[in-house]
Motif scaffolding. Structure first.
Motif, PDB file in Angstrom:
ATOM      1  N   GLY A 143     -81.228  26.591  45.995  1.00  6.05           N
ATOM      2  CA  GLY A 143     -80.315  27.160  45.018  1.00  6.05           C
ATOM      3  C   GLY A 143     -78.908  26.664  45.263  1.00  6.05           C
ATOM      4  N   VAL A 144     -77.977  27.221  44.508  1.00  4.94           N
ATOM      5  CA  VAL A 144     -76.565  26.837  44.618  1.00  4.94           C
ATOM      6  C   VAL A 144     -75.746  28.109  44.817  1.00  4.94           C
ATOM      7  CG1 VAL A 144     -74.623  25.743  43.433  1.00  4.94           C
ATOM      8  CG2 VAL A 144     -76.915  24.763  43.234  1.00  4.94           C
ATOM      9  N   TYR A 145     -74.742  28.018  45.685  1.00  2.17           N
ATOM     10  CA  TYR A 145     -73.983  29.188  46.136  1.00  2.17           C
ATOM     11  C   TYR A 145     -72.484  28.945  46.029  1.00  2.17           C
ATOM     12  CZ  TYR A 145     -78.533  30.334  48.106  1.00  2.17           C
ATOM     13  OH  TYR A 145     -79.869  30.589  48.256  1.00  2.17           O
ATOM     14  N   VAL A 146     -71.754  30.028  45.797  1.00  2.80           N
ATOM     15  CA  VAL A 146     -70.288  30.011  45.810  1.00  2.80           C
ATOM     16  C   VAL A 146     -69.839  31.074  46.806  1.00  2.80           C
ATOM     17  CG1 VAL A 146     -68.174  30.314  44.480  1.00  2.80           C
ATOM     18  CG2 VAL A 146     -70.181  29.286  43.388  1.00  2.80           C
ATOM     19  N   ASP A 147     -69.189  30.653  47.868  1.00  6.05           N
ATOM     20  CA  ASP A 147     -68.715  31.584  48.909  1.00  6.05           C
ATOM     21  C   ASP A 147     -69.826  32.521  49.387  1.00  6.05           C
ATOM     22  OD1 ASP A 147     -66.152  30.487  48.771  1.00  6.05           O
ATOM     23  OD2 ASP A 147     -65.534  31.876  47.206  1.00  6.05           O
ATOM     24  N   GLY A 148     -71.024  31.978  49.559  1.00  7.71           N
ATOM     25  CA  GLY A 148     -72.138  32.758  50.074  1.00  7.71           C
ATOM     26  C   GLY A 148     -72.921  33.538  49.045  1.00  7.71           C
ATOM     27  N   ALA A 149     -72.440  33.596  47.815  1.00 10.06           N
ATOM     28  CA  ALA A 149     -73.148  34.310  46.750  1.00 10.06           C
ATOM     29  C   ALA A 149     -73.914  33.315  45.886  1.00 10.06           C
ATOM     30  CB  ALA A 149     -72.167  35.103  45.892  1.00 10.06           C
ATOM     31  N   LYS A 150     -75.117  33.686  45.494  1.00  4.48           N
ATOM     32  CA  LYS A 150     -75.980  32.774  44.744  1.00  4.48           C
ATOM     33  C   LYS A 150     -75.607  32.778  43.272  1.00  4.48           C
ATOM     34  CE  LYS A 150     -80.729  31.218  44.836  1.00  4.48           C
ATOM     35  NZ  LYS A 150     -82.071  31.455  45.424  1.00  4.48           N
ATOM     36  N   ILE A 151     -75.380  31.572  42.751  1.00  7.83           N
ATOM     37  CA  ILE A 151     -75.006  31.423  41.348  1.00  7.83           C
ATOM     38  C   ILE A 151     -76.112  30.772  40.535  1.00  7.83           C
ATOM     39  CG2 ILE A 151     -73.891  29.139  41.517  1.00  7.83           C
ATOM     40  CD1 ILE A 151     -71.601  30.349  39.762  1.00  7.83           C
ATOM     41  N   ALA A 152     -77.048  30.078  41.202  1.00  8.09           N
ATOM     42  CA  ALA A 152     -78.146  29.407  40.507  1.00  8.09           C
ATOM     43  C   ALA A 152     -79.396  29.411  41.373  1.00  8.09           C
ATOM     44  CB  ALA A 152     -77.763  27.968  40.148  1.00  8.09           C
ATOM     45  N   SER A 153     -80.546  29.613  40.735  1.00 12.02           N
ATOM     46  CA  SER A 153     -81.842  29.620  41.406  1.00 12.02           C
ATOM     47  C   SER A 153     -82.686  28.452  40.918  1.00 12.02           C
ATOM     48  CB  SER A 153     -82.575  30.936  41.128  1.00 12.02           C
ATOM     49  OG  SER A 153     -81.815  32.045  41.548  1.00 12.02           O
TER      50      SER A 153
END
Length: 218
Positions: free
Chosen positions: A126-136
């Protein structure tokens, strides 16, 4: 450069879309152009092949569908961009790992254009921003051809993610594009991301806006 069909399908029911993906993959031959389907789904939880029931905490009135992609449970809903990638991997000259890299880097590139710094994680696809998942991500490959794909949170109700352990991770923080780039739409992200993916796959994009019936006829 091979033709790559990009279909902008709008809001589509999950079950019928899944069946259409499977039918497309089963019926395609070596000359069938690859396709990217850009769409949204009504609220639904999907559970991957390795999914564990304990990760579905309190689905309530949101249906849960067991599917044939990899990964655990995730949520789809309005305001989330879903892109399904029907790609003949040997013909494209890519393996499954490279395909995952292409998807992740395409998302990272498009978010960077919006001023959002994102990155994949080695331990959790997946893709993350500052540790939070934005895309699966979740793919299935059959006869060398991929289907399923990615889900990018754009401008949606995030509350349903609290009713599952997203992708099998308890307390996984989730985020969306409009947290960082207000005003961005699913349609804008669909155009940007499908273009980036087509470029990475070295495809000559042909944009089609024909609707659901076109999938059954194609």
């Amino acid at each position: 450069m091979a033709e790559l069909v990009i279909r902008n399908l709008g809001m589509q029911p999950y079950q019928e879309t899944w069946e259409a993906m499977k039918a497309f993959t089963a019926s395609r031959d070596k000359d069938t152009p690859d396709e990217l389907w850009c769409l949204e789904h009504p609220p639904v939880y999907t559970q991957g092949q390795a999914g564990k029931a304990e990760h579905i905490l309190a689905p309530g009135d949101i249906p849960v569908i067991q599917v044939d992609r990899g990964g655990q449970v995730t949520y789809h809903g309005p305001g989330q961009l879903v892109v399904y990638l029907m790609v003949d991997l040997p013909r494209a000259g890519v393996g499954v790992r490279t395909m995952v890299d292409i998807i992740e880097q395409g998302i990272v590139t498009v978010l960077a254009e919006l001023g959002v710094t994102a990155a994949p994680r080695a331990d959790a696809p997946g893709v993350y921003v500052d540790g939070a998942k934005i895309a699966s991500l979740g793919l299935r490959v059959k006869r060398g051809c991929s289907f399923h794909g990615l889900a990018l949170n754009v401008a949606m109700d995030m509350a349903p993610f609290l009713r599952i352990n997203p992708c099998g991770y308890a307390n996984m923080p989730m985020c969306q594009v409009t947290d960082f780039a207000p005003g961005v739409s699913v349609a804008d992200l669909a155009e940007r991301l499908s273009g980036a993916l087509a470029a990475s796959l070295k495809g000559d994009p042909v944009i089609r806006t024909d609707g659901w019936q076109a999938l059954a006829d194609s």
